[in-house]
Design a protein around this motif. Structure first.
Motif, PDB file in Angstrom:
ATOM      1  N   TYR A  67       0.822  -1.210   0.000  1.00  0.00           N
ATOM      2  CA  TYR A  67       0.000   0.000   0.000  1.00  0.00           C
ATOM      3  C   TYR A  67       0.860   1.266   0.000  1.00  0.00           C
ATOM      4  O   TYR A  67       0.615   2.215  -0.750  1.00  0.00           O
ATOM      5  CB  TYR A  67      -0.913  -0.008   1.221  1.00  0.00           C
ATOM      6  N   SER A  68       1.884   1.279   0.851  1.00  0.00           N
ATOM      7  CA  SER A  68       2.741   2.474   0.925  1.00  0.00           C
ATOM      8  C   SER A  68       3.510   2.702  -0.370  1.00  0.00           C
ATOM      9  O   SER A  68       3.764   3.845  -0.766  1.00  0.00           O
ATOM     10  CB  SER A  68       3.717   2.333   2.109  1.00  0.00           C
ATOM     11  N   VAL A  69       3.868   1.578  -1.039  1.00  0.00           N
ATOM     12  CA  VAL A  69       4.567   1.733  -2.322  1.00  0.00           C
ATOM     13  C   VAL A  69       3.633   2.343  -3.368  1.00  0.00           C
ATOM     14  O   VAL A  69       4.016   3.244  -4.143  1.00  0.00           O
ATOM     15  CB  VAL A  69       5.101   0.370  -2.812  1.00  0.00           C
ATOM     16  N   LEU A  70       2.377   1.853  -3.407  1.00  0.00           N
ATOM     17  CA  LEU A  70       1.407   2.410  -4.357  1.00  0.00           C
ATOM     18  C   LEU A  70       1.111   3.889  -4.064  1.00  0.00           C
ATOM     19  O   LEU A  70       0.948   4.702  -4.980  1.00  0.00           O
ATOM     20  CB  LEU A  70       0.106   1.595  -4.312  1.00  0.00           C
ATOM     21  N   VAL A  71       1.049   4.207  -2.759  1.00  0.00           N
ATOM     22  CA  VAL A  71       0.839   5.609  -2.385  1.00  0.00           C
ATOM     23  C   VAL A  71       1.998   6.475  -2.883  1.00  0.00           C
ATOM     24  O   VAL A  71       1.802   7.602  -3.372  1.00  0.00           O
ATOM     25  CB  VAL A  71       0.682   5.737  -0.854  1.00  0.00           C
ATOM     26  N   THR A  72       3.198   5.943  -2.777  1.00  0.00           N
ATOM     27  CA  THR A  72       4.387   6.684  -3.244  1.00  0.00           C
ATOM     28  C   THR A  72       4.314   6.944  -4.738  1.00  0.00           C
ATOM     29  O   THR A  72       4.583   8.051  -5.221  1.00  0.00           O
ATOM     30  CB  THR A  72       5.651   5.896  -2.900  1.00  0.00           C
ATOM     31  N   LEU A  73       3.949   5.876  -5.502  1.00  0.00           N
ATOM     32  CA  LEU A  73       3.813   6.041  -6.957  1.00  0.00           C
ATOM     33  C   LEU A  73       2.724   7.066  -7.294  1.00  0.00           C
ATOM     34  O   LEU A  73       2.864   7.887  -8.209  1.00  0.00           O
ATOM     35  CB  LEU A  73       3.496   4.699  -7.618  1.00  0.00           C
ATOM     36  N   SER A  74       1.627   7.005  -6.520  1.00  0.00           N
ATOM     37  CA  SER A  74       0.534   7.966  -6.741  1.00  0.00           C
ATOM     38  C   SER A  74       0.994   9.389  -6.439  1.00  0.00           C
ATOM     39  O   SER A  74       0.654  10.341  -7.173  1.00  0.00           O
ATOM     40  CB  SER A  74      -0.657   7.598  -5.851  1.00  0.00           C
ATOM     41  N   ASP A  75       1.801   9.538  -5.357  1.00  0.00           N
ATOM     42  CA  ASP A  75       2.317  10.866  -5.016  1.00  0.00           C
ATOM     43  C   ASP A  75       3.222  11.410  -6.125  1.00  0.00           C
ATOM     44  O   ASP A  75       3.167  12.601  -6.465  1.00  0.00           O
ATOM     45  CB  ASP A  75       3.102  10.803  -3.700  1.00  0.00           C
ATOM     46  N   LEU A  76       4.072  10.520  -6.682  1.00  0.00           N
ATOM     47  CA  LEU A  76       4.961  10.951  -7.754  1.00  0.00           C
ATOM     48  C   LEU A  76       4.171  11.390  -8.986  1.00  0.00           C
ATOM     49  O   LEU A  76       4.454  12.434  -9.596  1.00  0.00           O
ATOM     50  CB  LEU A  76       5.927   9.813  -8.125  1.00  0.00           C
TER      51      LEU A  76
END
Length: 531
Positions: A119-128
């Motif tokens: 989840y945190s990785v997907l959030v990071t990609l979404s933030d980028l």
């Protein structure tokens, strides 16, 4: 204003909220250090940026504050920093790289105090991705604002400058003069290109436009520094600052003006440039402009008068030539007749001279009359000017021509106003005009007809209408009717109506054909009344 609100008001509020929340939620292990770093973030962002390396210091301070606070709420400050970089950057790819760098650092710090999972990785990609979209949108808005600003600046330039030459226009030039007057005194030169219309007529407007551009270049070359404007269609204005209002300063400025204009005239002699100048010493802007315009107008007036005099002289010579040609033609005919009769008499040893004598004398009389009428036409004498009743002139002309009119079988009637109309005239000359018109009316009526004379007042003029029931005249005849030597008769000099027309003109009046048709012709004479 927007920068002040964002960086000086909202940023410190956000720093205070994050710091308080981190302490209140017991997320930070170094509260005092976090507060100090937060202050450093504020100072670094609001300090004037002199080098590109300062951005890295700002990023470092923000990353440290984020690491100490351990709150994801710091994302807003990362976005604020992105906005700062985008507004200052002139390169979109570079702005996107900064966005990737800042958001990567944010994600790294976030992973340092949070659980790492899918989840945190997907959030990071979404933030980028969101950061990239955010940067692109802000860049588009910035580009639109820059384009709008450029268009406004271009529009402002177009309003201030002449489109063709790139010089200031008239209204902007007047504003610049007022500003210049506040700083120092100045000399104003107004320059006019006299033959620009001739170039336009002969070579077309494109060549004329090229000439205008060329003279604008010459003005900027010879008057520098100066305020230069296209003052009108073919006029330019130049304002140069003068050191002082002393005689020495004015004399130096005059010398500079004369040298500069002489250089321009030498480069562009085909434009026939004239100019005038005035100095603002002791005068307002309006008075200085008026003085220069007045001097230029006087020069133009002198040129116009010289040209008018030239045209008048040329027209006068043309008229003299036409009269001389007509006179020579008219005299040649009777002289040819006289020569022929004399040759016949000579061949017969003058035995039958009595036979040719009357015809020779008639032709000599004709030449004499022609010469007298020509002299009368060329130099009329109005020496007997008196105030007379117009009716007496008409009655005198009727008494002269009445018998001939009745002998031809025509009817004659006259209509007068109740009150007499007085004009200042040479009575004999006006009677001569009326007699000539009566003769023409008689000749125009092949059958029995009627001649009417009507006198009335109109617009402070005594109007005489003389009409007949003749065959009228063609448009071509009407157009040439008052020209010297023009006649439709087999006999006659063709000077009668020309002399009559000139007599009326010399009286300040007007003579014309009011109407003509197959039913007859109406002549109208107008003479100014004595009021």
């Amino acid at each position: 204003m927007a920068n002040t609100i964002l960086f000086r008001i909202l940023l410190p509020i956000l720093l205070v909220i994050i710091s308080f929340s981190s302490i209140y939620l017991d997320r930070t292990s170094h509260p005092y250090l976090m507060i100090a770093v937060g202050a450093a973030v504020y100072v670094s962002i609001n300090t004037k940026q002199t080098t590109d390396k300062q951005i890295y210091l700002q990023i470092a301070m923000l990353v440290l504050f984020h690491w100490l606070s351990e709150l994801n709420w710091s994302l807003t400050m990362y976005l604020i920093l992105l906005i700062r970089q985008i507004t200052r950057s002139e390169n979109l790819p570079r702005a996107l790289l900064h966005a990737l760098l800042i958001m990567t650092l944010y994600s790294v710090v976030r992973f340092s105090y949070s659980v790492t999972n899918g989840y945190s990785v997907l959030v990071t990609l979404s933030d980028l991705a969101s950061a990239l979209v955010f940067v692109t949108l802000v860049w588009i808005i910035k580009s639109k604002e820059i384009e709008k600003k450029n268009l406004e600046q271009l529009n402002d330039e177009l309003l201030k400058k002449d489109v063709l030459t790139g010089l200031l226009n008239y209204h902007e030039f007047r504003r610049e003069l007022s500003k210049m007057k506040e700083r120092s005194e100045y000399g104003l030169i107004i320059m006019s290109c006299q033959d620009l219309r001739v170039i336009n007529f002969k070579h077309g407007y494109e060549q004329a436009n090229i000439s205008l551009k060329d003279i604008a270049v010459q003005l900027e070359r010879h008057f520098n520094p100066a305020v230069i404007a296209r003052y009108g269609g073919s006029e330019f204005a130049i304002a140069i600052a003068t050191d002082s209002d002393t005689d020495t300063g004015t004399a130096a400025a005059e010398e500079h003006i004369k040298e500069a204009v002489a250089g321009i005239i030498e480069q562009m002699p085909e434009l026939d440039i004239i100019y005038a100048y005035a100095f603002s010493n002791g005068y307002s802007t309006e008075e200085t402009v008026e003085n220069a315009e007045k001097l230029l107008f006087l020069q133009k007036k002198e040129i116009w008068m010289k040209r008018d005099e030239h045209f008048f002289r040329a027209d006068k010579l043309k008229v003299i030539g036409e009269l001389a040609a007509g006179m020579a033609h008219e005299i040649r005919n009777p002289l040819t007749t006289i020569k022929g009769f004399l040759q016949l008499a000579y061949q017969n040893d003058y035995k039958e001279f009595d036979r040719y004598h009357p015809m020779i004398m008639d032709e000599i009389t004709r030449v004499s009359e022609l010469t007298s009428e020509f002299l009368q036409f060329s130099k009329p004498n109005l020496s007997q000017m008196k105030t007379e009743a117009v009716q007496t002139c008409i009655e005198r002309a009727i008494s002269i021509m009445g018998t001939e009119i009745e002998r031809r079988g025509h009817r004659l009637s006259a209509e007068y106003p109740v009150a007499p109309l007085y004009v200042k005239i040479d009575k004999d000359k006006v009677v001569q005009v009326l007699v000539n018109l009566f003769k023409n009316s008689i000749d125009a009526m092949e059958d029995l007809g009627q001649i009417r004379v009507k006198l009335y007042e109109l617009d402070n003029h005594a109007c005489i209408e003389l009409s007949d029931t003749g065959t009228g005249m063609s448009d071509a005849t009407k157009e040439k009717l008052f020209e010297p030597f023009y006649t439709t008769k087999g006999q006659g000099t063709g000077l009668g109506l020309s002399i009559s027309h000139k007599i009326i003109q010399d009286h300040g009046g007007r003579m014309d054909v009011k109407e003509t048709s197959a039913q007859g012709t109406v002549f109208l004479i107008e003479l100014p009344l004595v009021l």
